[in-house]
Design a protein around this motif. Structure first.
Motif, short mmCIF file in Angstrom:
data_model
loop_
_atom_site.label_atom_id
_atom_site.label_comp_id
_atom_site.label_asym_id
_atom_site.label_seq_id
_atom_site.Cartn_x
_atom_site.Cartn_y
_atom_site.Cartn_z
N ASP A 175 0.97 -1.03 0.06
CA ASP A 175 0.04 -0.01 -0.01
C ASP A 175 0.99 1.17 -0.08
OD1 ASP A 175 -2.16 -1.64 0.10
OD2 ASP A 175 -2.43 -1.19 2.32
N ALA A 176 2.08 1.15 -0.36
CA ALA A 176 2.98 2.24 -0.14
C ALA A 176 2.78 3.43 -1.28
CB ALA A 176 4.46 1.75 -0.37
N ARG A 177 3.14 4.52 -0.72
CA ARG A 177 3.10 5.82 -1.61
C ARG A 177 4.61 6.19 -2.16
NH1 ARG A 177 -1.42 8.90 2.31
NH2 ARG A 177 -2.30 6.79 3.04
N PRO A 178 4.33 7.38 -2.68
CA PRO A 178 5.65 7.67 -3.36
C PRO A 178 6.70 8.15 -2.54
CG PRO A 178 3.99 8.79 -4.35
CD PRO A 178 3.39 8.19 -3.43
N SER A 179 7.92 7.94 -2.64
CA SER A 179 9.08 8.24 -1.58
C SER A 179 10.42 8.03 -2.23
CB SER A 179 9.09 7.15 -0.34
OG SER A 179 9.49 6.00 -0.80
N ASP A 180 11.49 8.48 -1.76
CA ASP A 180 12.80 8.27 -2.29
C ASP A 180 12.95 6.84 -2.43
OD1 ASP A 180 13.28 10.98 -2.32
OD2 ASP A 180 14.40 11.15 -0.64
N HIS A 181 12.39 6.09 -1.46
CA HIS A 181 12.79 4.47 -1.56
C HIS A 181 12.06 4.05 -3.10
CE1 HIS A 181 13.40 4.31 2.55
NE2 HIS A 181 11.98 4.54 2.85
N PHE A 182 11.31 4.27 -3.50
CA PHE A 182 10.77 3.92 -4.97
C PHE A 182 11.62 4.35 -5.86
CE2 PHE A 182 5.92 2.96 -4.14
CZ PHE A 182 6.18 1.83 -3.44
N PHE A 198 -4.28 2.17 -5.34
CA PHE A 198 -4.85 3.40 -5.53
C PHE A 198 -6.05 3.55 -4.92
CE2 PHE A 198 -7.77 4.97 -9.09
CZ PHE A 198 -7.58 6.16 -8.92
N GLY A 199 -6.69 4.63 -4.52
CA GLY A 199 -8.02 4.60 -3.89
C GLY A 199 -8.30 6.20 -3.56
N THR A 215 -10.57 9.64 5.83
CA THR A 215 -9.57 8.57 5.51
C THR A 215 -8.99 8.48 4.28
OG1 THR A 215 -10.78 7.15 7.03
CG2 THR A 215 -9.08 6.09 5.69
N GLN A 216 -7.74 8.52 4.38
CA GLN A 216 -6.87 8.50 2.88
C GLN A 216 -5.85 7.32 3.00
OE1 GLN A 216 -6.77 10.75 -0.20
NE2 GLN A 216 -5.99 8.69 -0.76
N TRP A 217 -6.07 6.06 2.96
CA TRP A 217 -5.46 4.85 2.89
C TRP A 217 -4.44 4.73 1.90
CZ3 TRP A 217 -9.50 1.13 5.17
CH2 TRP A 217 -9.91 1.47 6.52
N TYR A 218 -4.52 5.02 0.63
CA TYR A 218 -3.94 4.85 -0.63
C TYR A 218 -3.64 6.12 -1.32
CZ TYR A 218 -6.45 0.71 1.23
OH TYR A 218 -7.07 -0.15 2.09
N SER A 219 -2.76 6.03 -2.48
CA SER A 219 -2.39 7.13 -2.99
C SER A 219 -3.72 7.49 -3.74
CB SER A 219 -1.47 6.74 -4.11
OG SER A 219 0.07 6.49 -3.16
N GLY A 220 -3.74 8.72 -4.26
CA GLY A 220 -4.87 9.34 -5.31
C GLY A 220 -4.30 9.34 -6.57
N HIS A 240 -6.23 -2.20 -5.43
CA HIS A 240 -6.95 -1.71 -4.34
C HIS A 240 -8.11 -0.85 -4.32
CE1 HIS A 240 -6.84 -2.58 -0.03
NE2 HIS A 240 -5.74 -2.53 0.10
N TRP A 241 -8.35 -0.06 -5.59
CA TRP A 241 -9.48 0.53 -6.02
C TRP A 241 -10.62 -0.08 -5.97
CZ3 TRP A 241 -12.17 -1.15 -10.01
CH2 TRP A 241 -11.45 -2.03 -10.79
N ASP A 242 -10.80 -1.34 -5.93
CA ASP A 242 -12.04 -1.94 -6.05
C ASP A 242 -12.29 -2.61 -4.72
OD1 ASP A 242 -10.07 -3.74 -5.47
OD2 ASP A 242 -10.39 -5.08 -7.22
N MET A 243 -11.88 -2.36 -3.77
CA MET A 243 -11.93 -3.14 -2.45
C MET A 243 -13.00 -2.40 -1.35
SD MET A 243 -11.29 -6.02 -1.21
CE MET A 243 -11.40 -6.92 0.46
N TRP A 244 -12.82 -1.28 -0.80
CA TRP A 244 -13.62 -0.94 0.44
C TRP A 244 -14.62 -0.02 -0.01
CZ3 TRP A 244 -12.72 -4.65 3.56
CH2 TRP A 244 -11.47 -5.17 3.78
N LYS A 245 -15.88 -0.17 0.26
CA LYS A 245 -16.83 0.75 0.30
C LYS A 245 -16.45 2.19 0.89
CE LYS A 245 -21.72 1.37 1.07
NZ LYS A 245 -22.24 1.61 -0.26
#
Length: 278
Positions: A175-182, A198-199, A215-220, A240-245
């Motif tokens: 579920d990671a977001r942008p960073s220097d790691h990537f 993505f969500g 709530t913002q659990w995933y990258s937009g 992940h865009w398909d999962m949680w209501k």
């Protein structure tokens, strides 16, 4: 502990088992789950989640693709981090019980194993659970898995995985977001296909109080494309865009966001149960 039930019977699992991929193939399980199968038959499960969430707080919006007790072929199960839709006993314990697959996961995910009593529930020995950390390399059959860092502000210890076989490379970012790691991963690997969460933002009841919480659990849209750019992806697969209501999103909306950049070169969209060749 809850049991898993699926309306899909076992057709997806039997399709995976009966396949003979040239190189490396992946099947999307919805949420952030994948089956990865190599040309030598090596079969990996990454973050398979087959439960229904915790209604009414988290409500699953897609079918459960199979019963984990029906899994007959698995050489390893990997978890990217400790959240319940990535490390989940009812989803992963039966897979481990029915096969010889070890469970590879970072320390916080193995804490979930202890807290949920996987060993006792599914009669699993300690040596079935292998702690991984950034910089590790794991060989399973003819597949090599590299453990890399990940930035997920909501997780205690997230990692990402680079899966290599026969000159093809699949990246799973959890579920990671942008960073220097990537950005560093993108410099060190030539990634053919990368899966990134993505969500949308939404309102979800607080876990403790039940109060509605922004709530913002995933990258937009912009953040997930930035992550794909950092990784220099040839093909970008949103998950992940398909999962949680309340947190679902439209992956077709990412098209205009990727067109103006060199990477990712292609947006690849899969629905639950779909497969593609890396």
């Amino acid at each position: 502990m809850e049991e898993v039930h699926s309306d899909w019977d076992d057709w997806l699992l039997r399709a995976v088992e009966g396949s003979d991929p040239q190189g490396l193939a992946v099947w999307y399980l919805g949420c952030n789950g994948f089956v990865v199968k190599a040309s030598d038959g090596t079969t990996l499960f990454v973050d398979p989640y087959l439960a229904t969430g915790d209604p009414p707080r988290t409500v699953r919006m897609i079918p459960v693709p199979f019963d984990p007790a029906d899994v007959e072929e698995a050489d390893a199960v990997f978890a990217t981090h400790e959240h319940t839709d990535h490390a989940n006993g009812p989803s992963q314990g039966p897979i481990l019980a029915n096969t010889d697959a070890p469970f590879f996961a970072p320390d916080a995910s193995l804490d979930v194993v202890d807290e949920e009593g996987w060993r006792e529930e599914w009669d699993l020995d300690d040596d079935r659970f292998v702690e991984v950390a950034e910089g590790d390399t794991i060989d399973v059959g003819e597949v090599t898995v590299h453990v890399e860092p990940a930035h997920d502000p909501d997780a205690e210890h997230p990692v990402s995985y680079v899966v290599e076989h026969a000159g093809r490379t699949f990246f799973h970012g959890g579920d990671a977001r942008p960073s220097d790691h990537f950005a560093d991963v993108g410099e060190r690997y030539d990634i053919d296909l990368g899966a990134l969460a993505f969500g949308s933002a939404g309102t979800i009841p607080d876990k403790e109080t039940g109060e509605p919480t922004d709530t913002q659990w995933y990258s937009g849209e912009n953040d997930v494309v930035e992550a794909a750019r950092q990784l220099h992806l040839d093909r970008f697969l949103p998950t992940h865009w398909d999962m949680w209501k309340g947190l679902t999103a439209d992956p077709t909306a990412l098209g205009p966001h990727v067109r103006g950049f060199e990477h990712p070169r292609r947006l690849e969209l899969l629905e639950i149960g779909d497969s593609t060749v890396v």
